[in-house]
Design a protein around this motif. Structure first.
Motif, PDB file in Angstrom:
ATOM      1  N   VAL A 253       0.828  -1.208   0.000  1.00  0.00           N
ATOM      2  CA  VAL A 253       0.000   0.000   0.000  1.00  0.00           C
ATOM      3  C   VAL A 253       0.861   1.255   0.000  1.00  0.00           C
ATOM      4  N   ILE A 254       1.890   1.295   0.865  1.00  0.00           N
ATOM      5  CA  ILE A 254       2.680   2.518   1.026  1.00  0.00           C
ATOM      6  C   ILE A 254       3.630   2.720  -0.151  1.00  0.00           C
ATOM      7  N   VAL A 255       4.365   1.660  -0.516  1.00  0.00           N
ATOM      8  CA  VAL A 255       5.408   1.807  -1.541  1.00  0.00           C
ATOM      9  C   VAL A 255       4.814   1.738  -2.941  1.00  0.00           C
ATOM     10  N   TYR A 256       4.079   0.662  -3.221  1.00  0.00           N
ATOM     11  CA  TYR A 256       3.617   0.457  -4.594  1.00  0.00           C
ATOM     12  C   TYR A 256       2.445   1.366  -4.942  1.00  0.00           C
ATOM     13  N   VAL A 257       1.443   1.422  -4.077  1.00  0.00           N
ATOM     14  CA  VAL A 257       0.292   2.281  -4.365  1.00  0.00           C
ATOM     15  C   VAL A 257       0.627   3.741  -4.108  1.00  0.00           C
ATOM     16  N   GLY A 258       1.235   4.027  -2.944  1.00  0.00           N
ATOM     17  CA  GLY A 258       1.476   5.410  -2.568  1.00  0.00           C
ATOM     18  C   GLY A 258       2.578   6.090  -3.320  1.00  0.00           C
ATOM     19  N   ALA A 259       3.509   5.341  -3.889  1.00  0.00           N
ATOM     20  CA  ALA A 259       4.641   5.967  -4.564  1.00  0.00           C
ATOM     21  C   ALA A 259       4.704   5.576  -6.033  1.00  0.00           C
ATOM     22  N   VAL A 260       4.878   4.290  -6.298  1.00  0.00           N
ATOM     23  CA  VAL A 260       5.154   3.857  -7.670  1.00  0.00           C
ATOM     24  C   VAL A 260       3.932   4.054  -8.566  1.00  0.00           C
ATOM     25  N   ALA A 261       2.779   3.520  -8.143  1.00  0.00           N
ATOM     26  CA  ALA A 261       1.596   3.603  -9.000  1.00  0.00           C
ATOM     27  C   ALA A 261       1.127   5.040  -9.181  1.00  0.00           C
ATOM     28  N   VAL A 262       1.150   5.831  -8.106  1.00  0.00           N
ATOM     29  CA  VAL A 262       0.744   7.232  -8.223  1.00  0.00           C
ATOM     30  C   VAL A 262       1.724   8.000  -9.111  1.00  0.00           C
ATOM     31  N   LEU A 263       3.024   7.679  -9.006  1.00  0.00           N
ATOM     32  CA  LEU A 263       4.007   8.307  -9.892  1.00  0.00           C
ATOM     33  C   LEU A 263       3.729   7.964 -11.346  1.00  0.00           C
ATOM     34  N   PHE A 264       3.438   6.695 -11.632  1.00  0.00           N
ATOM     35  CA  PHE A 264       3.078   6.297 -12.988  1.00  0.00           C
ATOM     36  C   PHE A 264       1.849   7.053 -13.460  1.00  0.00           C
ATOM     37  N   LEU A 265       0.863   7.205 -12.576  1.00  0.00           N
ATOM     38  CA  LEU A 265      -0.374   7.879 -12.957  1.00  0.00           C
ATOM     39  C   LEU A 265      -0.110   9.333 -13.321  1.00  0.00           C
ATOM     40  N   PHE A 266       0.692  10.037 -12.516  1.00  0.00           N
ATOM     41  CA  PHE A 266       0.995  11.428 -12.823  1.00  0.00           C
ATOM     42  C   PHE A 266       1.805  11.550 -14.109  1.00  0.00           C
ATOM     43  N   VAL A 267       2.752  10.642 -14.310  1.00  0.00           N
ATOM     44  CA  VAL A 267       3.566  10.692 -15.526  1.00  0.00           C
ATOM     45  C   VAL A 267       2.707  10.456 -16.756  1.00  0.00           C
ATOM     46  N   VAL A 268       1.818   9.461 -16.683  1.00  0.00           N
ATOM     47  CA  VAL A 268       0.953   9.159 -17.821  1.00  0.00           C
ATOM     48  C   VAL A 268       0.013  10.320 -18.105  1.00  0.00           C
ATOM     49  N   MET A 269      -0.517  10.964 -17.043  1.00  0.00           N
ATOM     50  CA  MET A 269      -1.451  12.071 -17.244  1.00  0.00           C
ATOM     51  C   MET A 269      -0.760  13.318 -17.786  1.00  0.00           C
ATOM     52  N   MET A 270       0.513  13.524 -17.420  1.00  0.00           N
ATOM     53  CA  MET A 270       1.210  14.729 -17.874  1.00  0.00           C
ATOM     54  C   MET A 270       1.803  14.568 -19.266  1.00  0.00           C
ATOM     55  N   LEU A 271       2.080  13.323 -19.675  1.00  0.00           N
ATOM     56  CA  LEU A 271       2.673  13.116 -20.995  1.00  0.00           C
ATOM     57  C   LEU A 271       1.608  13.231 -22.087  1.00  0.00           C
ATOM     58  N   ASP A 272       2.013  13.753 -23.192  1.00  0.00           N
ATOM     59  CA  ASP A 272       1.140  13.838 -24.361  1.00  0.00           C
ATOM     60  C   ASP A 272       1.378  12.591 -25.203  1.00  0.00           C
ATOM     61  N   ILE A 273       0.600  11.552 -24.934  1.00  0.00           N
ATOM     62  CA  ILE A 273       0.824  10.259 -25.564  1.00  0.00           C
ATOM     63  C   ILE A 273       0.105  10.209 -26.903  1.00  0.00           C
ATOM     64  N   ASP A 274       0.835   9.825 -27.921  1.00  0.00           N
ATOM     65  CA  ASP A 274       0.264   9.621 -29.244  1.00  0.00           C
ATOM     66  C   ASP A 274      -0.176   8.158 -29.339  1.00  0.00           C
TER      67      ASP A 274
END
Length: 205
Positions: free
Chosen positions: A58-79
């Motif tokens: 919960v703390i490491v994977y959900v709180g850090a890794v998955a949320v980081l992936f989510l922010f990166v995916v949302m900020m990137l302009d994916i074609d």
């Protein structure tokens, strides 16, 4: 009875969310399904008595890794068109890797069932002491038997963090130096100016 129901509930949701993570077309939805899979995997760990592993999920994977992936995916302009083209182009290589991994899993399961591997048997030295929780037992092992390895892992992570900061830090010459003391001593009447511009004339700087 409730333990069996909770196990099957967490297991089914974990498998379903893991499959949906792979099959989802939207990367944001894929990351959200991954977070759901981590949460339910943490529930399975709690049922088995490994609450420390559940906390890590919960703390490491959900709180850090998955949320980081989510922010990166949302900020990137994916074609998405280019993403699908890359998937089709690399599909044979991915299929080859999947076949190799499947062959390794079948080989490992076959060797285990044939008795070719001696995994050893627990001698009871690492058992959880009576009246102590799983977290207390892990803490006792980390700070006693594995203290040197634990500290060495921390030093390695610290060196990696310092190296990343040094590599990404850039000294810019086109910016003005910041003077903290001057900013602290500045009074409010020096920082802001109240103006009353006339209609149609704007503000004169």
């Amino acid at each position: 009875m409730i333990h069996v129901f909770a196990f099957y509930l967490f297991a089914v949701i974990t498998i379903a969310s893991a499959v949906t993570t792979i099959t989802a077309r939207n990367p944001v939805h894929s990351v959200l399904w991954l977070i759901l899979a981590f949460f339910n995997a943490a529930g399975l760990m709690v049922l088995t008595g490994a609450e420390f592993i559940a906390m890590l999920l919960v703390i490491v994977y959900v709180g850090a890794v998955a949320v980081l992936f989510l922010f990166v995916v949302m900020m990137l302009d994916i074609d998405f068109a280019e993403l699908r083209a890359g998937f089709v182009r690399n599909f044979p290589l991915g299929l080859l890797v999947a076949i190799v991994l499947l062959a390794e899993m079948v080989l490992g399961i076959g060797a285990y069932r044939a008795g070719a591997m001696d995994l050893g048997s627990p001698d009871g030295t690492a058992a959880t002491p009576a009246g102590a929780s799983n977290i207390e037992a892990i803490g006792g092992l980390l700070y006693s038997r594995y203290l040197f390895l634990f500290e060495a892992a921390g030093i390695i992570l610290l060196v990696a963090m310092i190296g990343a900061i040094v590599l990404t830090h850039r000294q810019r010459s086109d910016t003005r130096g910041q003077k903290i003391s001057k900013q602290i001593m500045r009074r409010p009447d020096e920082a802001t100016v109240n103006v009353k511009p006339e209609v149609g004339k704007g503000v004169q700087l």
